[in-house]
Design a protein around this motif. Structure first.
Motif, short mmCIF file in Angstrom:
data_model
loop_
_atom_site.label_atom_id
_atom_site.label_comp_id
_atom_site.label_asym_id
_atom_site.label_seq_id
_atom_site.Cartn_x
_atom_site.Cartn_y
_atom_site.Cartn_z
N ALA A 188 0.60 -1.30 0.08
CA ALA A 188 -0.02 0.06 0.02
C ALA A 188 1.10 1.13 0.13
CB ALA A 188 -0.82 -0.06 1.20
N GLY A 189 2.01 1.23 0.84
CA GLY A 189 2.80 2.42 0.86
C GLY A 189 3.44 2.56 -0.76
N ARG A 190 3.82 1.60 -1.61
CA ARG A 190 4.32 2.00 -2.85
C ARG A 190 3.14 2.47 -3.81
NH1 ARG A 190 6.45 -3.38 -2.43
NH2 ARG A 190 4.54 -4.24 -3.61
N VAL A 191 2.03 2.03 -3.51
CA VAL A 191 0.96 2.51 -4.38
C VAL A 191 0.57 4.17 -3.84
CG1 VAL A 191 -1.74 2.57 -4.49
CG2 VAL A 191 -0.44 0.62 -4.83
N LEU A 192 0.63 4.52 -2.65
CA LEU A 192 0.52 5.85 -1.82
C LEU A 192 1.53 6.73 -2.42
CD1 LEU A 192 -1.04 7.64 -0.38
CD2 LEU A 192 0.19 6.72 1.73
N ALA A 193 2.79 6.08 -2.50
CA ALA A 193 4.05 6.98 -3.08
C ALA A 193 3.72 7.37 -4.34
CB ALA A 193 5.22 6.30 -2.84
N ALA A 344 -1.28 -16.32 10.35
CA ALA A 344 -2.12 -15.32 9.60
C ALA A 344 -1.84 -15.49 8.31
CB ALA A 344 -1.79 -13.84 10.08
N LEU A 345 -2.75 -15.47 7.26
CA LEU A 345 -2.45 -15.74 5.98
C LEU A 345 -2.81 -14.18 5.24
CD1 LEU A 345 -4.48 -19.04 5.48
CD2 LEU A 345 -2.00 -18.65 5.74
N GLU A 346 -2.32 -14.10 4.08
CA GLU A 346 -2.60 -13.05 3.46
C GLU A 346 -3.28 -12.98 2.10
OE1 GLU A 346 0.83 -10.37 3.25
OE2 GLU A 346 1.41 -10.70 5.34
N PHE A 347 -4.42 -12.26 1.63
CA PHE A 347 -4.86 -12.40 0.51
C PHE A 347 -4.47 -10.84 -0.08
CE2 PHE A 347 -8.19 -11.14 -2.62
CZ PHE A 347 -8.23 -11.92 -3.40
N VAL A 348 -3.84 -10.86 -1.30
CA VAL A 348 -3.38 -9.55 -1.71
C VAL A 348 -3.80 -9.42 -3.24
CG1 VAL A 348 -1.29 -8.09 -2.27
CG2 VAL A 348 -1.45 -9.44 -0.38
N HIS A 349 -4.35 -8.46 -3.56
CA HIS A 349 -4.66 -8.14 -4.95
C HIS A 349 -4.31 -6.61 -5.26
CE1 HIS A 349 -6.89 -7.92 -8.94
NE2 HIS A 349 -7.15 -6.64 -8.44
N ALA A 350 -3.35 -6.30 -6.33
CA ALA A 350 -2.69 -5.18 -6.86
C ALA A 350 -3.09 -4.94 -8.26
CB ALA A 350 -1.19 -5.04 -6.33
N ASP A 351 -3.54 -3.75 -8.48
CA ASP A 351 -4.06 -3.41 -10.03
C ASP A 351 -3.03 -2.12 -10.28
OD1 ASP A 351 -4.86 -2.53 -12.30
OD2 ASP A 351 -6.92 -2.97 -11.86
N ASN A 352 -1.91 -2.23 -10.86
CA ASN A 352 -0.94 -1.13 -11.09
C ASN A 352 -1.72 -0.31 -11.96
OD1 ASN A 352 0.89 -2.32 -9.45
ND2 ASN A 352 1.82 -3.47 -11.15
N ALA A 353 -2.45 -0.56 -12.95
CA ALA A 353 -3.14 0.18 -13.99
C ALA A 353 -4.12 1.03 -13.39
CB ALA A 353 -3.63 -0.72 -15.07
N ALA A 358 -4.99 -3.86 -2.37
CA ALA A 358 -5.69 -4.47 -1.13
C ALA A 358 -5.39 -5.60 -0.71
CB ALA A 358 -7.32 -4.85 -1.80
N LYS A 359 -5.15 -5.62 0.32
CA LYS A 359 -4.90 -6.87 1.43
C LYS A 359 -5.65 -7.22 2.36
CE LYS A 359 -1.54 -6.92 4.59
NZ LYS A 359 -0.15 -6.81 5.21
N LEU A 360 -6.10 -8.34 2.54
CA LEU A 360 -6.77 -8.97 3.59
C LEU A 360 -6.15 -9.88 4.57
CD1 LEU A 360 -10.41 -9.62 2.08
CD2 LEU A 360 -9.47 -7.55 2.98
N VAL A 361 -5.97 -9.92 5.54
CA VAL A 361 -5.31 -10.83 6.55
C VAL A 361 -6.58 -11.81 7.11
CG1 VAL A 361 -3.90 -10.91 8.77
CG2 VAL A 361 -3.68 -8.86 7.13
N LEU A 374 -6.31 -1.00 2.40
CA LEU A 374 -6.72 -0.59 1.08
C LEU A 374 -6.11 0.49 0.73
CD1 LEU A 374 -10.65 -1.30 1.67
CD2 LEU A 374 -9.07 -2.61 0.67
N ALA A 375 -5.77 0.67 -0.47
CA ALA A 375 -5.17 1.93 -1.09
C ALA A 375 -5.36 2.25 -2.46
CB ALA A 375 -3.57 1.91 -1.04
N GLY A 376 -5.86 3.62 -2.73
CA GLY A 376 -6.31 4.04 -4.11
C GLY A 376 -7.94 3.85 -4.12
N ASP A 377 -8.27 2.90 -3.30
CA ASP A 377 -9.84 2.62 -3.66
C ASP A 377 -10.43 1.93 -2.33
OD1 ASP A 377 -12.78 2.00 -3.96
OD2 ASP A 377 -12.30 0.65 -5.63
N ALA A 378 -11.05 2.79 -1.16
CA ALA A 378 -11.32 2.27 0.03
C ALA A 378 -12.77 1.90 0.03
CB ALA A 378 -11.05 3.13 0.96
#
Length: 406
Positions: A188-193, A344-353, A358-361, A374-378
């Motif tokens: 999320a930090g990468r997307v925010l930056a 804990a398990l992680e579900f991650v979805h990133a849409d660079n375009a 989004a990450k769910l723990v 959530l970053a970009g769309d909350a």
């Protein structure tokens, strides 16, 4: 018989306490004296940046005419508390007055942290906390020129947006490897930056400032980073966190926590437990300070119950879930953001375009939601936050993407 409550500080939490007490005190048990350090009544500090967009100080004020005209409330502005005499049960103020109390609530808030770097006191260095701070920044800002914000947390990004609104070219310097390190993970930090970078904010993570450098006129001209990089800058805004305002504790014989703050128990009581409480950013509940507004409000409500003798509900701890819009970018976090729970398990979805992340723990069963980012769309935040601690009602991708389309 009417008793006197003195509230030291009139920020958002102190104001909430007074409003809550007046609403619930049907018998008029308490006369309230508020000793406020600032020249303004309590205002919406969360929306402080809007002051630079044209919102007036009066529009941000939390004190309406009914509050200001309440005969049971004596609000004294520009009157900071300077000392507490616990034996006499009095407080001294900056205007040389002494006020007796039956109960005292410390709501002194916090002050900006200034890292110990050379040049931090040069003309052109500011903090980002009050109307006066923003007035000074506005007066010093020159459109088209660069400015540096030290700190990439919530308040740092607000300050960067303020410089942007003033027409400057802001740089953000964050010592952690990502923006908002407490609230979001690496993805999320990468997307925010990336998104704030597209808005003209230059981000420098994983480094600190070595010095603030002055020019021939003695004012700020540049900032040197720990890696030797020099950033030209007309002004510097320090927004690298806050420290609790607990300087009244020592002379009054009150304890403070290891990292600062008036040490209080789960009922927000100091060692003078039937006379003095602390709430908000200055209160270290069982040794821990909470910087968010919601925990401060809950502390205030806990104290009001005790003042009115209608119960003793302990402070339940802080819900650190948050949804924000910083520089127009939506960010949300809730629950176990960093997957620190065992198994804990992680579900991650990133849409660079699309510029979304989004990450769910999930719990080790793969079904129980523990937290997320959530970053970009909350859009999905309200649904997901309500599910924390419960089994998912649908597959992760369905919860995320169905909410986004609704």
């Amino acid at each position: 018989m009417t008793r006197t409550l003195v509230v030291a500080g009139h920020g958002m939490v102190g104001h909430h306490l007074v409003r809550n007490l007046r609403f619930r005190d049907r018998r008029g048990t308490w006369r309230i004296v508020i000793l406020a350090e600032e020249a303004h009544p309590a205002y919406n500090r969360v929306a402080l940046s809007s002051y630079l967009e044209g919102t007036s100080a009066s529009e941000l004020s939390l004190a309406d005419e009914e509050f200001l005209g309440d005969p049971m409330v004596d609000l004294r502005l520009s009157t900071a508390v300077t000392g507490i005499d616990r034996r006499a049960r009095t407080v001294a103020a900056a205007d040389s007055t002494v006020t007796a109390y039956d109960a005292l609530v410390l709501a002194t808030g916090s002050r900006p942290f200034l890292p110990p770097v050379p040049g931090r006191d040069l003309p052109g260095c500011f903090v980002y906390r009050t109307f006066d701070d923003l007035d000074a920044i506005r007066a010093a800002a020159t459109p088209g020129r660069p400015g540096v914000v030290v700190g990439g947390g919530l308040l740092g990004l607000e300050a960067a947006n303020a410089l942007r609104l003033l027409g400057m070219r802001p740089h953000v310097v964050e010592m952690a490897p990502r923006l908002m390190p407490l609230q979001v993970d690496e993805g999320a930090g990468r997307v925010l930056a990336r998104l704030v970078g597209e808005l003209g904010v230059h981000v420098h993570c994983g480094t600190a400032i070595r010095s603030v450098d002055g020019g021939p006129d003695g004012r700020v001209r540049a900032v040197t980073l720990a890696d030797g990089t020099t950033l030209e800058s007309d002004l510097v805004v320090f927004s690298a966190g806050v420290r609790p305002r607990d300087e009244l504790a020592g002379p009054a014989g009150l304890e403070t926590a290891e990292r600062g703050g008036f040490l209080v128990d789960e009922y927000c009581r100091t060692r003078d437990e039937r006379s003095i409480w602390a709430v908000g950013e200055c209160a270290a509940v069982r040794g821990r300070c909470h910087g968010l507004l919601a925990p401060g409000y809950r502390m205030a409500e806990t104290v009001v119950e005790q003042l009115l003798g209608i119960g003793e509900t302990p402070f339940p701890g802080a819900d650190l879930s948050t949804k924000l819009k910083l520089l127009g970018v939506e960010v949300a976090s809730f629950g176990d953001v960093h997957a620190e729970s065992p198994g804990a398990l992680e579900f991650v979805h990133a849409d660079n375009a699309a510029g979304t992340y989004a990450k769910l723990v999930l719990g080790e069963d793969g079904r129980t939601l523990l937290g997320g980012v959530l970053a970009g769309d909350a859009t999905a935040y309200p649904v997901l936050r309500a599910l924390v601690g419960h089994e998912l009602t649908a597959p992760p991708e369905q919860l995320l993407f169905t909410s986004s389309r609704d």
